[in-house]
Enzyme design. Structure first.
Site, PDB file in Angstrom:
ATOM      1  N   CYS A   2      10.328 -67.263 -93.150  1.00 35.45           N
ATOM      2  CA  CYS A   2      11.655 -67.203 -93.769  1.00 35.45           C
ATOM      3  C   CYS A   2      12.592 -66.546 -92.765  1.00 35.45           C
ATOM      4  O   CYS A   2      12.154 -66.020 -91.750  1.00 35.45           O
ATOM      5  CB  CYS A   2      11.618 -66.348 -95.023  1.00 35.45           C
ATOM      6  SG  CYS A   2      10.399 -66.921 -96.214  1.00 35.45           S
ATOM      7  N   ARG A  27      14.021 -71.641 -89.747  1.00 35.57           N
ATOM      8  CA  ARG A  27      12.844 -70.866 -90.164  1.00 35.57           C
ATOM      9  C   ARG A  27      12.416 -71.179 -91.600  1.00 35.57           C
ATOM     10  O   ARG A  27      11.370 -70.728 -92.056  1.00 35.57           O
ATOM     11  CB  ARG A  27      13.137 -69.371 -90.053  1.00 35.57           C
ATOM     12  CG  ARG A  27      13.481 -68.929 -88.655  1.00 35.57           C
ATOM     13  CD  ARG A  27      13.767 -67.451 -88.658  1.00 35.57           C
ATOM     14  NE  ARG A  27      12.578 -66.700 -88.994  1.00 35.57           N
ATOM     15  CZ  ARG A  27      11.696 -66.260 -88.124  1.00 35.57           C
ATOM     16  NH1 ARG A  27      11.862 -66.504 -86.846  1.00 35.57           N
ATOM     17  NH2 ARG A  27      10.645 -65.572 -88.515  1.00 35.57           N
ATOM     18  N   TRP A  75      11.151 -70.280 -96.935  1.00 41.86           N
ATOM     19  CA  TRP A  75      10.136 -71.321 -96.841  1.00 41.86           C
ATOM     20  C   TRP A  75       9.038 -70.851 -97.782  1.00 41.86           C
ATOM     21  O   TRP A  75       8.354 -69.861 -97.508  1.00 41.86           O
ATOM     22  CB  TRP A  75       9.631 -71.435 -95.412  1.00 41.86           C
ATOM     23  CG  TRP A  75       8.677 -72.570 -95.197  1.00 41.86           C
ATOM     24  CD1 TRP A  75       9.008 -73.863 -94.905  1.00 41.86           C
ATOM     25  CD2 TRP A  75       7.249 -72.523 -95.249  1.00 41.86           C
ATOM     26  NE1 TRP A  75       7.872 -74.623 -94.786  1.00 41.86           N
ATOM     27  CE2 TRP A  75       6.782 -73.840 -94.985  1.00 41.86           C
ATOM     28  CE3 TRP A  75       6.309 -71.520 -95.502  1.00 41.86           C
ATOM     29  CZ2 TRP A  75       5.423 -74.154 -94.959  1.00 41.86           C
ATOM     30  CZ3 TRP A  75       4.961 -71.846 -95.483  1.00 41.86           C
ATOM     31  CH2 TRP A  75       4.528 -73.144 -95.212  1.00 41.86           C
ATOM     32  N   ASN A 101      10.234 -61.507 -95.632  1.00 37.31           N
ATOM     33  CA  ASN A 101       9.546 -62.585 -94.926  1.00 37.31           C
ATOM     34  C   ASN A 101       8.098 -62.150 -94.760  1.00 37.31           C
ATOM     35  O   ASN A 101       7.844 -61.047 -94.281  1.00 37.31           O
ATOM     36  CB  ASN A 101      10.213 -62.801 -93.550  1.00 37.31           C
ATOM     37  CG  ASN A 101       9.427 -63.747 -92.661  1.00 37.31           C
ATOM     38  OD1 ASN A 101       8.615 -64.524 -93.139  1.00 37.31           O
ATOM     39  ND2 ASN A 101       9.662 -63.664 -91.368  1.00 37.31           N
ATOM     40  N   GLY A 102       7.156 -62.988 -95.175  1.00 40.16           N
ATOM     41  CA  GLY A 102       5.746 -62.627 -95.043  1.00 40.16           C
ATOM     42  C   GLY A 102       5.014 -62.908 -96.343  1.00 40.16           C
ATOM     43  O   GLY A 102       5.525 -63.603 -97.225  1.00 40.16           O
ATOM     44  N   GLU A 483       0.377 -84.951 -78.506  1.00 41.37           N
ATOM     45  CA  GLU A 483       1.720 -84.427 -78.727  1.00 41.37           C
ATOM     46  C   GLU A 483       2.669 -85.539 -79.186  1.00 41.37           C
ATOM     47  O   GLU A 483       3.493 -85.331 -80.082  1.00 41.37           O
ATOM     48  CB  GLU A 483       2.232 -83.763 -77.434  1.00 41.37           C
ATOM     49  CG  GLU A 483       3.663 -83.261 -77.486  1.00 41.37           C
ATOM     50  CD  GLU A 483       3.934 -82.206 -78.546  1.00 41.37           C
ATOM     51  OE1 GLU A 483       2.982 -81.719 -79.180  1.00 41.37           O
ATOM     52  OE2 GLU A 483       5.122 -81.886 -78.764  1.00 41.37           O
ATOM     53  N   LYS A 487       4.773 -85.397 -82.651  1.00 41.53           N
ATOM     54  CA  LYS A 487       6.234 -85.505 -82.722  1.00 41.53           C
ATOM     55  C   LYS A 487       6.634 -86.599 -83.702  1.00 41.53           C
ATOM     56  O   LYS A 487       7.513 -86.406 -84.526  1.00 41.53           O
ATOM     57  CB  LYS A 487       6.843 -85.830 -81.346  1.00 41.53           C
ATOM     58  CG  LYS A 487       6.939 -84.705 -80.348  1.00 41.53           C
ATOM     59  CD  LYS A 487       7.941 -83.638 -80.675  1.00 41.53           C
ATOM     60  CE  LYS A 487       7.343 -82.532 -81.478  1.00 41.53           C
ATOM     61  NZ  LYS A 487       6.541 -81.524 -80.845  1.00 41.53           N
ATOM     62  N   GLU A 490       5.874 -85.597 -87.418  1.00 39.90           N
ATOM     63  CA  GLU A 490       6.596 -84.487 -88.044  1.00 39.90           C
ATOM     64  C   GLU A 490       8.067 -84.777 -88.295  1.00 39.90           C
ATOM     65  O   GLU A 490       8.648 -84.208 -89.202  1.00 39.90           O
ATOM     66  CB  GLU A 490       6.378 -83.154 -87.309  1.00 39.90           C
ATOM     67  CG  GLU A 490       7.148 -82.930 -86.052  1.00 39.90           C
ATOM     68  CD  GLU A 490       6.878 -81.565 -85.430  1.00 39.90           C
ATOM     69  OE1 GLU A 490       6.806 -80.562 -86.140  1.00 39.90           O
ATOM     70  OE2 GLU A 490       6.742 -81.526 -84.190  1.00 39.90           O
ATOM     71  N   HIS A 506     -15.310 -95.982 -81.018  1.00 42.32           N
ATOM     72  CA  HIS A 506     -16.287 -95.239 -81.820  1.00 42.32           C
ATOM     73  C   HIS A 506     -15.827 -95.103 -83.277  1.00 42.32           C
ATOM     74  O   HIS A 506     -16.282 -94.225 -84.000  1.00 42.32           O
ATOM     75  CB  HIS A 506     -16.532 -93.867 -81.196  1.00 42.32           C
ATOM     76  CG  HIS A 506     -17.118 -93.973 -79.820  1.00 42.32           C
ATOM     77  ND1 HIS A 506     -18.422 -94.360 -79.599  1.00 42.32           N
ATOM     78  CD2 HIS A 506     -16.560 -93.824 -78.603  1.00 42.32           C
ATOM     79  CE1 HIS A 506     -18.655 -94.405 -78.293  1.00 42.32           C
ATOM     80  NE2 HIS A 506     -17.528 -94.088 -77.661  1.00 42.32           N
ATOM     81  N   LYS A 602      10.151 -73.459 -88.511  1.00 44.14           N
ATOM     82  CA  LYS A 602       9.992 -73.286 -87.066  1.00 44.14           C
ATOM     83  C   LYS A 602       8.864 -72.314 -86.707  1.00 44.14           C
ATOM     84  O   LYS A 602       8.017 -72.624 -85.894  1.00 44.14           O
ATOM     85  CB  LYS A 602      11.324 -72.804 -86.482  1.00 44.14           C
ATOM     86  CG  LYS A 602      11.311 -72.616 -84.968  1.00 44.14           C
ATOM     87  CD  LYS A 602      11.286 -73.950 -84.257  1.00 44.14           C
ATOM     88  CE  LYS A 602      11.247 -73.817 -82.763  1.00 44.14           C
ATOM     89  NZ  LYS A 602      10.761 -75.061 -82.152  1.00 44.14           N
TER      90      LYS A 602
HETATM   91  O1  M6R Z   1       5.977 -70.731 -81.789  1.00 46.99           O
HETATM   92  P1  M6R Z   1       4.658 -71.397 -81.477  1.00 46.99           P
HETATM   93  O2  M6R Z   1       4.669 -72.118 -80.189  1.00 46.99           O
HETATM   94  O3  M6R Z   1       3.497 -70.476 -81.630  1.00 46.99           O
HETATM   95  O4  M6R Z   1       4.514 -72.504 -82.622  1.00 46.99           O
HETATM   96  C1  M6R Z   1       3.367 -73.276 -82.727  1.00 46.99           C
HETATM   97  C2  M6R Z   1       3.558 -74.415 -83.709  1.00 46.99           C
HETATM   98  O5  M6R Z   1       3.876 -73.930 -84.970  1.00 46.99           O
HETATM   99  C3  M6R Z   1       4.648 -75.390 -83.256  1.00 46.99           C
HETATM  100  O6  M6R Z   1       4.411 -75.882 -81.976  1.00 46.99           O
HETATM  101  C4  M6R Z   1       4.738 -76.570 -84.243  1.00 46.99           C
HETATM  102  O7  M6R Z   1       3.570 -77.338 -84.191  1.00 46.99           O
HETATM  103  C5  M6R Z   1       5.965 -77.430 -83.983  1.00 46.99           C
HETATM  104  N1  M6R Z   1       6.549 -77.831 -85.232  1.00 46.99           N
HETATM  105  C6  M6R Z   1       5.664 -78.664 -83.228  1.00 46.99           C
HETATM  106  O8  M6R Z   1       6.788 -79.444 -83.021  1.00 46.99           O
END
Ligand code: M6R
Length: 607
Positions: A2, A27, A75, A101-102, A483, A487, A490, A506, A602
């Site tokens: 959050c 966030r 969040w 937050n937490g 990756e 992308k 998400e 496989h 984020k």
């Molecule tokens: O801040 P961090 O690099 O530790 O975050 C890791 C993941 O949460 C972050 O890379 C997440 O997978 C992104 N949404 C990917 O685009």
């Protein structure tokens, strides 16, 4: 997970809170709220949905002039995202409010005992126990510090909190444990924020709160106390090197696009001061007294994990150091065998990812040295690692991480070259070529990006029909395929899986039909012919293929997408933005919320 903003000063607080929340919206964005003190009373305004909805509500409430307030963007972890569960939460007297937050792990037990004392809960959140505990003690002592300490000593889990008391309109309180909280120091005004961009237009001077610290902010002072002893603690003010323009869109439609297009600058900054182009030596002074590890364990999540996985290939091939790469949430709960001369490398853009931090702490407890590769200066990973290599990418606002991975890859490559140099393993010609290639890389990428975007745009329209995608690659292109798939899924919500191209037969190849496209990365390297065979296997099953490759190679596919061959490793820095741009353009074409995809946030600061 959050976002928290708090303000006390001389300006109207409400616009500062709303602006700060917008900058923190990455966030969490399922509900939001603000609280301020007006004529001795606490006013709380909350709404479900994005900050823009809250903003309309706030202005229809016509807030009077106030110079103190707290804001929160959520969040959801406990309780569905709705107005009732949005923060701030008030005590029953309406005198105290809390943003959090937490996760309070033992909240059920505390809630039961508070209920038994006659306290009626108004939300389903874990947070609400905090405000009632503070209130319980405050009604007896009228002392904020004692009351906050009383509360926080009973809770387990993670928290960053902001607290306001309506009968103390000249004080704002904050505390943290395992969730980030930063105090911004202004002139005649002070701030709290989950992240620096919250208050970056007003100040770059900050105090990083450590766990178990409580801060009291007035317009002129910030005092920090120990949660455990109640004693005052002397803190240092640090200056953040970021400029506010880095945290704005700068003419781009989305932060994600801006951050992709920034990558030439990101590479330049990640290299700055770390390579001597005359002697062709790597200057990673931070690592000088570490020695050469017997083995490296890389720990990270999401995109940072993919950067680490890409790094495994380099540490092994260039520096001949064996590497294990772990997803942090697995690493922390298995029994990794870490020996005395091993090195743990944790990678995190935010430096606050809960699982990555837990992995870091576990590695330290096991006696290992930890190097943090991290973007956010002063973050928990940066503070707790033995050595930190900053990626210097600048603030990354888009939830989908792009430029952070590029910067992590540069730092990892430098680390691999550094150890290779130390072990005298580099063949001089190859080494010099790589170093000079790195120097030219920002310019090459700058020239390539507009073309890459055009192709991504065209292909995204053609393939937007897909419900599923495979991303395939071998060697260095395998982590990049993972990756690419992350992308796409998400931000466009198209199902996508990354596979090692050789794994297709496989099992996964069973899914291939004319409606199931594959995005194959086939660069001009020692594995090229093998990937071409994998392409043929897919074509035999009538699967459509986009092939991301280099010029002057023989490969057939429905769509051939060429990027220059930079000779092995460096080509990855052209492949990565192509994958990012394809996902970006697909999401834009499908009308998705690119910067704030559904269900995500984020920084994942909870487990
Ligand atoms: O801040 P961090 O690099 O530790 O975050 C890791 C993941 O949460 C972050 O890379 C997440 O997978 C992104 N949404 C990917 O685009």
């Amino acid at each position: 997970m959050c976002g928290i903003i708090g303000y006390i000063g001389h300006r109207p607080a409400v616009p500062i809170l709303l602006e700060g929340l917008k900058r923190l919206e990455y966030r969490g964005y399922d509900s939001a709220g603000i609280a301020y003190i007006q004529q001795g009373k606490l006013k709380v305004i909350k709404s479900e949905g994005k900050i823009s909805i809250l903003e309309e509500k706030v202005f229809s409430n016509d807030p009077l002039h106030t110079t103190i307030g707290l804001g929160h963007t959520r969040w959801a972890t406990h309780g569905v995202p709705n107005e009732k569960n949005a923060h701030p939460h008030m005590d029953l007297s309406g005198n105290i409010c809390v943003v959090h937050n937490g996760i309070i792990e033992n909240y059920t037990k505390i809630k039961e005992s508070l209920k038994a004392k006659g306290i009626d809960f108004r939300s389903d959140t874990d947070t609400e126990v905090l405000v009632h505990l503070i209130s319980e003690e405050y009604s007896k002592t009228q002392d904020p510090l004692t009351s906050i300490r009383y509360c926080l000593k009973q809770v387990q889990g993670s928290y960053a909190i902001g607290v306001m008391f309506s009968d103390r309109p000249k004080e704002l309180w904050a505390a943290k444990h395992s969730s980030p909280l930063i105090v911004g120091i202004g002139v005649g005004e002070n701030f709290i924020g989950s992240d620096v961009p919250a208050f970056l237009p007003y100040t770059k001077d900050v105090i990083f709160l450590e766990d178990e610290e409580i801060a009291r902010l007035t317009t002129e002072h910030v005092d920090v106390y120990s949660l455990n002893t109640g004693d005052k603690i002397k803190k240092q003010i640090k200056t953040i090197p970021w400029d506010i323009s880095l945290a704005q869109k700068g003419g781009y439609k989305h932060f994600m696009l801006k951050e992709i297009m920034e990558q030439p600058r990101v590479i330049f900054d990640a290299l700055a001061g770390r390579v001597n182009y005359k002697t062709k030596r790597i200057l990673l002074n931070e690592l000088n007294d570490l020695g050469i590890p017997d083995k490296i364990h890389i720990v990270a999540c999401g995109t940072s994990f993919h950067a680490g996985f890409w790094g495994k290939y380099l540490f092994e091939s260039l520096a001949k150091i064996p590497v294990e790469v772990d997803i942090a949430s697995e690493f922390r709960y298995r029994d990794p065998l870490i020996r005395k001369d091993d090195l743990v490398v944790v990678i995190s853009q935010s430096g606050e990812t809960a699982d990555t931090l837990a992995g870091l702490r576990m590695a330290k407890e096991m006696g290992s040295k930890v190097v943090g590769i991290c973007n956010v200066v002063g973050s928990s990973v940066a503070r707790e690692s033995d050595k930190v290599l900053y990626t210097q990418a600048g603030p990354e606002i888009s939830v989908a991480s792009t430029k952070a991975m590029c910067s992590q890859m540069v730092v990892i490559l430098l680390m691999a070259l550094y150890f290779a140099e130390k072990k005298n393993l580099m063949e001089p010609d190859k080494h010099n070529q790589l170093i000079m290639g790195l120097k030219d890389l920002p310019n090459i990428l700058e020239k390539e990006l507009p073309k890459t975007r055009e192709i991504a745009k065209e292909l995204s329209v053609m393939y937007s029909f897909a419900r599923s995608f495979f991303y395939l690659g071998r060697g260095l292109n395998y982590p990049l395929a993972l990756e690419g798939a992350l992308k796409l899924k998400e931000i466009s919500y198209i199902h996508a899986e990354g596979y090692a191209a050789g794994e297709m037969k496989h099992g996964p190849i069973a899914l291939i039909d004319p409606e199931f496209p594959s995005f194959v990365i086939a660069t001009k390297d020692h594995l090229f012919d093998k990937v071409v065979s994998n392409i043929k296997e897919i074509q035999a099953r009538k699967g459509p293929i986009i092939c991301l490759t280099n010029p002057d190679v023989k490969v057939s596919a429905n769509h051939i997408w060429q990027v220059p061959d930079l000779g092995g490793i460096l080509t990855s820095f052209l492949i990565l933005p192509a994958l990012q741009l394809f996902a970006y353009e697909t999401a834009v074409y499908l009308g998705k919320d690119v910067d704030q995809p559904r269900n995500l946030a984020k920084s994942v600061t909870v487990e």
